[in-house]
Design an enzyme around this catalytic site. Structure first.
Site, short mmCIF file in Angstrom:
data_model
loop_
_atom_site.label_atom_id
_atom_site.label_comp_id
_atom_site.label_asym_id
_atom_site.label_seq_id
_atom_site.Cartn_x
_atom_site.Cartn_y
_atom_site.Cartn_z
N ASN A 143 0.80 -1.23 0.00
CA ASN A 143 0.00 0.00 0.00
C ASN A 143 0.83 1.28 0.00
OD1 ASN A 143 -2.63 -1.24 -0.01
ND2 ASN A 143 -2.17 -1.91 2.07
N TYR A 191 0.12 9.80 6.42
CA TYR A 191 1.33 9.44 5.66
C TYR A 191 1.92 10.59 4.84
CZ TYR A 191 -0.21 4.79 7.01
OH TYR A 191 -0.58 3.69 7.75
N ALA A 242 2.23 -3.20 6.66
CA ALA A 242 1.48 -4.05 7.60
C ALA A 242 2.17 -5.40 7.83
CB ALA A 242 0.06 -4.26 7.08
O1 CA2 Z 1 3.79 4.04 9.39
C1 CA2 Z 1 4.18 3.26 8.52
O2 CA2 Z 1 5.04 3.53 7.70
C2 CA2 Z 1 3.50 1.89 8.39
O3 CA2 Z 1 4.52 0.94 8.10
C3 CA2 Z 1 2.53 2.01 7.25
C4 CA2 Z 1 1.67 0.76 7.06
C5 CA2 Z 1 1.04 0.33 8.37
O4 CA2 Z 1 0.33 -0.89 8.20
C6 CA2 Z 1 2.07 0.17 9.47
O5 CA2 Z 1 1.41 -0.19 10.66
C7 CA2 Z 1 2.83 1.46 9.68
C8 CA2 Z 1 0.56 1.04 6.05
C9 CA2 Z 1 1.04 1.56 4.74
C10 CA2 Z 1 -0.12 2.09 4.00
O6 CA2 Z 1 0.32 3.16 3.21
C11 CA2 Z 1 -0.60 4.03 2.74
C12 CA2 Z 1 -0.12 5.22 2.23
C13 CA2 Z 1 -1.01 6.16 1.77
C14 CA2 Z 1 -2.36 5.92 1.80
C15 CA2 Z 1 -2.83 4.73 2.30
C16 CA2 Z 1 -1.95 3.78 2.76
#
Ligand code: CA2
Length: 148
Positions: free
Chosen positions: A14, A26, A80
């Site tokens: 993602n 993000y 994730a």
């Molecule tokens: O904080 C982080 O970088 C995470 O690794 C991001 C993951 C999450 O599951 C971790 O717990 C923490 C999720 C990535 C999703 O990225 C997105 C970016 C933009 C919009 C939606 C999702």
């Protein structure tokens, strides 16, 4: 003076959506914009950075295996899978390439299921909550980590 030549940046599931959704969590920078910026930073540090993003767990495992012969360091945001993947943990341990775990958000301020990482105890260090700057911080760290 020894200098690291090659650093691989791996982004997990993602993270291709960076800048397109959930900007409050993000940020507003897209993944291509972020990579372009990190390539500029790496150039000033005389580091070669390559980047790969995968939504599949097995693809991330394959990317880690492929890094074995050529990469001296890995920066990984496993998304994730951080919280679920023994396979990615085993792959990182198996190639014995030093790695830094990066999270854009402060996972400790979020849901309890994000507080556990299968990777952290194998990492040189963990960066969380600094936004996308965390990737640049990891690159700067590697720059001095590999200087002798
Ligand atoms: O904080 C982080 O970088 C995470 O690794 C991001 C993951 C999450 O599951 C971790 O717990 C923490 C999720 C990535 C999703 O990225 C997105 C970016 C933009 C919009 C939606 C999702």
């Amino acid at each position: 003076m020894t200098k690291v030549a090659n650093i691989l940046l791996i982004n997990g599931p993602n993270l291709n959506l960076l800048g397109l959704r959930e900007p409050n969590t993000y940020g507003k920078q897209t993944l291509p914009e972020l990579i372009a910026h990190l390539e500029q930073v790496a150039k000033t540090l005389q580091i070669n950075i390559s980047h790969t993003q995968h939504n599949g767990e097995g693809q991330i495992v394959d990317a880690i295996h492929a890094a074995k012969e050529t990469q001296q360091g890995i920066i990984i945001n496993a998304g994730a899978y951080t919280h679920t993947s023994i396979a990615i943990r085993d792959a990182l341990a198996g190639v014995t390439i030093p790695f830094i775990e990066v999270h854009i958000s402060n996972v400790y301020k979020r849901e309890p299921f994000r507080h556990y990482s299968y990777l952290s105890d194998q990492a040189i260090g963990v960066i969380a909550g600094l936004g996308v700057y965390g990737y640049e911080a990891a690159l700067n760290f590697f720059n001095q980590y590999f200087m002798e």
